[in-house]
Write a protein that holds these residues in place. Structure first.
Motif, PDB file in Angstrom:
ATOM      1  N   ASP A 131       0.831  -1.201   0.000  1.00 37.59           N
ATOM      2  CA  ASP A 131       0.000   0.000   0.000  1.00 37.59           C
ATOM      3  C   ASP A 131       0.870   1.258   0.000  1.00 37.59           C
ATOM      4  O   ASP A 131       0.623   2.200  -0.767  1.00 37.59           O
ATOM      5  CB  ASP A 131      -0.919  -0.019   1.222  1.00 37.59           C
ATOM      6  N   LEU A 154      -0.731   1.254 -10.807  1.00 36.54           N
ATOM      7  CA  LEU A 154      -1.611   1.328  -9.645  1.00 36.54           C
ATOM      8  C   LEU A 154      -1.318   2.646  -8.947  1.00 36.54           C
ATOM      9  O   LEU A 154      -0.220   2.866  -8.444  1.00 36.54           O
ATOM     10  CB  LEU A 154      -1.347   0.145  -8.712  1.00 36.54           C
ATOM     11  N   SER A 157      -4.552   3.273  -3.385  1.00 39.82           N
ATOM     12  CA  SER A 157      -4.949   2.026  -2.727  1.00 39.82           C
ATOM     13  C   SER A 157      -5.274   2.304  -1.269  1.00 39.82           C
ATOM     14  O   SER A 157      -5.041   3.402  -0.756  1.00 39.82           O
ATOM     15  CB  SER A 157      -3.816   0.994  -2.819  1.00 39.82           C
ATOM     16  N   THR A 175      -9.868  -6.159  -4.561  1.00 39.66           N
ATOM     17  CA  THR A 175      -9.112  -6.403  -3.340  1.00 39.66           C
ATOM     18  C   THR A 175      -8.120  -7.514  -3.648  1.00 39.66           C
ATOM     19  O   THR A 175      -8.514  -8.592  -4.109  1.00 39.66           O
ATOM     20  CB  THR A 175     -10.034  -6.816  -2.189  1.00 39.66           C
ATOM     21  N   VAL A 183      -4.816  -5.426   0.000  1.00 41.39           N
ATOM     22  CA  VAL A 183      -5.039  -4.026  -0.366  1.00 41.39           C
ATOM     23  C   VAL A 183      -6.169  -3.961  -1.388  1.00 41.39           C
ATOM     24  O   VAL A 183      -6.374  -4.899  -2.159  1.00 41.39           O
ATOM     25  CB  VAL A 183      -3.780  -3.357  -0.966  1.00 41.39           C
ATOM     26  N   GLN A 184      -6.909  -2.859  -1.354  1.00 41.25           N
ATOM     27  CA  GLN A 184      -7.907  -2.604  -2.384  1.00 41.25           C
ATOM     28  C   GLN A 184      -7.369  -1.528  -3.312  1.00 41.25           C
ATOM     29  O   GLN A 184      -6.910  -0.473  -2.856  1.00 41.25           O
ATOM     30  CB  GLN A 184      -9.236  -2.146  -1.783  1.00 41.25           C
ATOM     31  N   LEU A 185      -7.398  -1.793  -4.606  1.00 38.31           N
ATOM     32  CA  LEU A 185      -6.910  -0.843  -5.597  1.00 38.31           C
ATOM     33  C   LEU A 185      -7.988   0.193  -5.888  1.00 38.31           C
ATOM     34  O   LEU A 185      -9.128  -0.160  -6.187  1.00 38.31           O
ATOM     35  CB  LEU A 185      -6.512  -1.583  -6.878  1.00 38.31           C
TER      36      LEU A 185
END
Length: 213
Positions: A131, A154, A157, A175, A183-185
């Motif tokens: 993250d 990316l 996040s 996720t 982590v969620q993008l």
């Protein structure tokens, strides 16, 4: 460019610099990136007197600010720019009364230039580190991974709940499992495309639950 001593000595009150860290932590070229990537809880602005060394001069004023849990380098840069502008005006208006504070020897760290080789995501690392890498390298050079054989940047996040094999897509909201945690993008960019939120990205480039990045 390190200014030569003759230039540093030319102004009556010397040369001042607006530096985006709480010196002596993160002297050098990339203090904002490095603070986020290291997980620092706060950073700030120092108005310092310039010396021949790299960000070694005495500090006239400093102001701290917390680093947000989802803040990117771009967002923090803009906040620090505003803080720095206000602080340099304050310093110049009170220059005669300010006492320079010599930087301590303890706590010196150097913010090396960001290398593009740091940008590829290694999903076996803990979620907190992944993250911070994503947020710290946003927008440039942009952390990246391959999704279905295509390189994707990316750009934002947050930490998320979930466990799985490193790089596994855990749900329909991007996720991603890491070595520990997930982590969620929140912001992605394919080559030749603009940066997109997850729902927009997934409409044009579906990523199935269970696939591996």
């Amino acid at each position: 460019l390190i200014l030569p001593q003759a230039v540093l000595d030319a102004p009556e009150h010397g040369c001042l610099n607006i530096h985006a860290s709480l010196l002596p932590r993160w002297r050098g070229a990339a203090p904002i990136h490095r603070a986020i990537m290291a997980g620092d809880p706060e950073t700030g602005i120092c108005i310092m007197q310039m010396e021949a060394g790299l960000d070694t001069g005495p500090v006239l004023l400093r102001k701290a600010t917390a680093i947000g849990a989802e803040e990117t380098t771009a967002q923090l840069h803009d906040r620090l720019s505003e803080m720095g502008a206000a602080l340099i005006v304050d310093a110049l208006s009170r220059l005669a009364e300010l006492t320079p504070e010599v930087q301590p020897e303890a706590g010196v760290t150097y913010a090396e230039k960001i290398d593009k080789g740091e940008a590829q995501i290694n999903w076996t690392r803990p979620a907190a580190e992944v993250d911070r890498q994503i947020r710290g390298l946003s927008p440039f050079p942009g952390a990246w991974c391959e999704i279905e054989g295509q390189r994707v940047k990316l750009l934002a996040s947050k930490l998320a709940e979930g466990q799985g094999a490193p790089g596994e897509v855990l749900d329909d909201n991007l996720t991603i499992a890491c070595g520990s945690g997930a982590v969620q993008l929140l912001r992605l960019q394919r080559a030749g495309k603009s940066a997109q939120d997850p729902e927009v990205f997934l409409r044009g480039y579906p990523v199935s639950k269970g696939c591996r990045l």
